[in-house]
Design a protein around this motif. Structure first.
Motif, PDB file in Angstrom:
ATOM      1  N   VAL A   2     -23.200  -9.282   3.220  1.00 48.39           N
ATOM      2  CA  VAL A   2     -23.272  -9.227   1.760  1.00 48.39           C
ATOM      3  C   VAL A   2     -24.105 -10.384   1.215  1.00 48.39           C
ATOM      4  CG1 VAL A   2     -21.915  -9.486  -0.354  1.00 48.39           C
ATOM      5  CG2 VAL A   2     -21.145  -7.927   1.429  1.00 48.39           C
ATOM      6  N   ILE A   3     -23.852 -11.595   1.729  1.00 48.36           N
ATOM      7  CA  ILE A   3     -24.622 -12.755   1.289  1.00 48.36           C
ATOM      8  C   ILE A   3     -26.100 -12.543   1.604  1.00 48.36           C
ATOM      9  CG2 ILE A   3     -24.995 -15.230   1.575  1.00 48.36           C
ATOM     10  CD1 ILE A   3     -22.441 -14.585   0.150  1.00 48.36           C
ATOM     11  N   HIS A   4     -26.374 -12.056   2.803  1.00 48.88           N
ATOM     12  CA  HIS A   4     -27.767 -11.805   3.195  1.00 48.88           C
ATOM     13  C   HIS A   4     -28.416 -10.759   2.288  1.00 48.88           C
ATOM     14  CE1 HIS A   4     -31.287 -11.203   5.701  1.00 48.88           C
ATOM     15  NE2 HIS A   4     -31.024  -9.908   5.722  1.00 48.88           N
ATOM     16  N   SER A   5     -27.688  -9.684   2.007  1.00 51.08           N
ATOM     17  CA  SER A   5     -28.235  -8.611   1.182  1.00 51.08           C
ATOM     18  C   SER A   5     -28.448  -9.066  -0.260  1.00 51.08           C
ATOM     19  CB  SER A   5     -27.315  -7.386   1.218  1.00 51.08           C
ATOM     20  OG  SER A   5     -27.189  -6.897   2.536  1.00 51.08           O
ATOM     21  N   LEU A   6     -27.489  -9.839  -0.792  1.00 51.80           N
ATOM     22  CA  LEU A   6     -27.652 -10.357  -2.156  1.00 51.80           C
ATOM     23  C   LEU A   6     -28.861 -11.279  -2.240  1.00 51.80           C
ATOM     24  CD1 LEU A   6     -23.943 -11.132  -3.160  1.00 51.80           C
ATOM     25  CD2 LEU A   6     -25.448  -9.405  -4.188  1.00 51.80           C
ATOM     26  N   TYR A   7     -28.982 -12.139  -1.232  1.00 50.17           N
ATOM     27  CA  TYR A   7     -30.143 -13.030  -1.221  1.00 50.17           C
ATOM     28  C   TYR A   7     -31.442 -12.226  -1.118  1.00 50.17           C
ATOM     29  CZ  TYR A   7     -33.789 -15.966   0.672  1.00 50.17           C
ATOM     30  OH  TYR A   7     -34.993 -16.564   0.900  1.00 50.17           O
ATOM     31  N   SER A   8     -31.458 -11.225  -0.221  1.00 51.52           N
ATOM     32  CA  SER A   8     -32.665 -10.408  -0.053  1.00 51.52           C
ATOM     33  C   SER A   8     -33.004  -9.648  -1.323  1.00 51.52           C
ATOM     34  CB  SER A   8     -32.469  -9.418   1.109  1.00 51.52           C
ATOM     35  OG  SER A   8     -32.252 -10.107   2.319  1.00 51.52           O
ATOM     36  N   ALA A   9     -31.959  -9.183  -2.053  1.00 55.27           N
ATOM     37  CA  ALA A   9     -32.200  -8.434  -3.282  1.00 55.27           C
ATOM     38  C   ALA A   9     -32.840  -9.320  -4.354  1.00 55.27           C
ATOM     39  CB  ALA A   9     -30.884  -7.846  -3.803  1.00 55.27           C
ATOM     40  N   PHE A  10     -32.441 -10.587  -4.397  1.00 57.90           N
ATOM     41  CA  PHE A  10     -32.964 -11.492  -5.414  1.00 57.90           C
ATOM     42  C   PHE A  10     -34.161 -12.318  -4.923  1.00 57.90           C
ATOM     43  CE2 PHE A  10     -28.792 -10.659  -7.263  1.00 57.90           C
ATOM     44  CZ  PHE A  10     -29.107 -10.526  -8.605  1.00 57.90           C
ATOM     45  N   GLN A  11     -34.463 -12.230  -3.629  1.00 58.32           N
ATOM     46  CA  GLN A  11     -35.568 -13.034  -3.102  1.00 58.32           C
ATOM     47  C   GLN A  11     -36.912 -12.715  -3.780  1.00 58.32           C
ATOM     48  OE1 GLN A  11     -37.399 -12.310   0.816  1.00 58.32           O
ATOM     49  NE2 GLN A  11     -36.762 -14.391   1.356  1.00 58.32           N
ATOM     50  N   PRO A  12     -37.271 -11.428  -3.974  1.00 64.09           N
ATOM     51  CA  PRO A  12     -38.542 -11.172  -4.667  1.00 64.09           C
ATOM     52  C   PRO A  12     -38.586 -11.788  -6.058  1.00 64.09           C
ATOM     53  CG  PRO A  12     -37.739  -9.174  -3.611  1.00 64.09           C
ATOM     54  CD  PRO A  12     -36.640 -10.187  -3.515  1.00 64.09           C
TER      55      PRO A  12
END
Length: 512
Positions: free
Chosen positions: A247-257
């Motif tokens: 979840v942390i990885h996915s949240l970070y990936s979602a906001f990374q762009p």
């Protein structure tokens, strides 16, 4: 039944061969799509994708890792009814959650796009990829089952089929939709991923139907689910910590762009240029960096049940042998790959993507990315040891430092600063995972092979730079200069390894 050592190495070999084929197919597909869409179109793809991993992570609840562990244990005890119960409960949970969350994502797509997408042209691509979540979630459950049963061939074949279908569909759909605009072409590329995942799931379902568990008289899905409460508890006890990491990885990936484009905006970069630069980083540099890691990723898949079995049997010697295998394999794969990606960064991005400006990003990331070839096996070892909680906290700390580094360095140095920030994250993650393992069971290693490889890398780097300059001075084409100098450098690398006895019989034996 094969011995544990044979099963581990055979599974690693099968997955490595399949992963190599998949990387080649995916790389060819990515190369053509990158040329057709350009850096700006690739940027749209990268912006649209991150929401899906978050949905998949929540629906899976970490069950694939738990399934492989529990199925292996139940199968070893001959509890075939429990194996089926594990599969039935997992499919029910992931199927229900994935359909529910995918529906919510589709209904709220415009609102989500307004928050996550810094370039609204990525909306159609985000919409096209959203239906992939239920397909991937159910496929992951079946793959967890096959891993637990040590049937890596089914996973390998499904992955090859997926990539073969994708390469055909993505080229066809992008070519068909490109005349209607970049946004529609990007959506077509995403739709191709959905089609290819569906073909992989179909293959897995057929494989299970042909060679699945034989039902006992009177056994039904309802019967399995009525007794499934304790099974679900077991699955969640193992899976939830893994879910937290995901979840942390996915949240970070979602906001990374959004984080990257915001940092670039602070550096005075326009939205269109920020999208293009993000595309060069995520669509050009990272595929080249990840290309050599297919072997360590395959090793990681096989490591989790292997370490779990050794830990359950309190076999400390076997655990340390598996760890040494993983580290040495990461070293032998990562060392020459890092030198090649560093020395020939600009020729690679020029010849493959027609984007020489992406070469500087690849050159910056390559030395720090060297540690990534160790991090995937280290993460798998932590999971096998039951230290998913430590892995989660390591990732949280790393993500905090990475976000700060990207925001600060990106605002000051632009896309170059962002590349450095991402590299810093890789270094911190690897070191934290290493220290977690060392603090749990200790870590014993012979430093000599690492020194020998370090010397070989330095000699390879210097000889490669020299040979590249000589061949370019002779007037050879960029392709000829790159192939000739890289081939010469590799010969020097392996020659120095032989002279230093890094490939002695004793050192090779540890990998068998």
């Amino acid at each position: 039944m094969p011995q544990p050592s044979q099963s581990f190495m055979r599974g690693t070999f099968v997955l490595s061969v399949a992963a190599f084929v998949n990387r080649i197919l995916g790389f060819i597909s990515g190369m053509f799509v990158a040329r057709m869409l350009g850096a700006e179109g690739i940027g749209l793809l990268m912006m649209a994708h991150p929401l899906v991993p978050l949905v998949i992570t929540i629906t899976e609840l970490g069950l694939p890792v738990a399934i492989s562990k529990l199925v292996a244990e139940a199968d070893a005890r001959g509890e075939h009814a429990k194996v089926r119960r594990i599969l039935h409960v997992s499919l029910l949970v992931t199927g229900f959650l994935s359909v529910l969350l995918t529906t919510v994502s589709l209904l709220g797509s415009e609102w989500i796009a307004s928050i996550l997408l810094s370039d609204q042209r990525a909306y159609y691509a985000m919409l096209a990829i959203t239906p992939i979540a239920p397909i991937v979630a159910i496929s992951a459950v079946l793959k967890g089952y096959f891993r637990g049963k040590q049937r890596m061939q089914a996973i390998a074949a499904s992955d090859v089929l997926e990539n073969t279908v994708q390469i055909a569909c993505v080229l066809a759909l992008v070519h068909l939709l490109l005349p209607h605009g970049l946004a529609y072409a990007a959506a077509g590329a995403m739709a191709a991923s959905v089609i290819s995942e569906a073909s992989s799931l179909t293959f897995l379902l057929i494989s299970y139907k042909l060679r699945g568990e034989a039902k006992l008289p009177g056994e039904t899905w309802a019967h399995s689910l009525r007794r499934g409460k304790s099974t679900l508890t077991e699955l969640l006890r193992i899976g939830l910590p893994t879910t937290g990491h995901g979840v942390i990885h996915s949240l970070y990936s979602a906001f990374q762009p959004l984080l990257i484009t915001t940092s670039l905006a602070a550096a005075g970069v326009s939205t269109a240029m920020a999208t293009k630069q993000f595309g060069m980083l995520a669509g050009y540099a990272f595929p080249l960096l990840f290309m050599p890691s297919f072997i360590t990723q395959s090793l990681s898949t096989a490591l989790i049940p292997a370490i779990s079995e050794a830990a359950a049997n309190r076999n400390s010697l076997l655990m340390h042998k598996r760890m040494d295998q993983a580290m040495r394999l990461g070293l032998q794969i990562g060392a020459p790959a890092t030198v090649i990606l560093f020395v020939w960064a600009t020729p690679l991005t020029t010849l493959i993507y027609h984007a020489p400006e992406a070469g500087i990003l690849l050159k910056i990331l390559a030395p720090m990315f060297f540690l990534h070839y160790f991090d995937a096996p280290l993460h798998a070892i932590l999971l096998g040891l039951g230290r998913a909680g430590s892995s989660l906290w390591n990732y949280i700390v790393t993500t905090i430092f990475k976000v700060i580094a990207i925001f600060v360095l990106g605002g000051e140095l632009g896309i170059v600063g962002i590349a450095v920030g991402l590299g810093i994250g890789i270094v911190i993650q690897t070191m934290l995972d290493f220290f977690s393992i060392s603090g749990t069971i200790g870590f014993y290693w012979d430093i000599r092979p690492y020194v020998q490889v370090a010397v070989s890398m330095m000699v390879m780097l210097l000889s490669g730079q020299w040979a590249l300059g000589v061949l370019e001075g002779m007037g050879l084409t960029m392709l000829g200069s790159m192939l000739g100098s890289a081939g010469f450098a590799l010969l020097v690398y392996f020659g120095v390894l032989s002279l230093t006895n890094a490939w002695s019989r004793r050192n090779r034996r540890i990998l068998t």
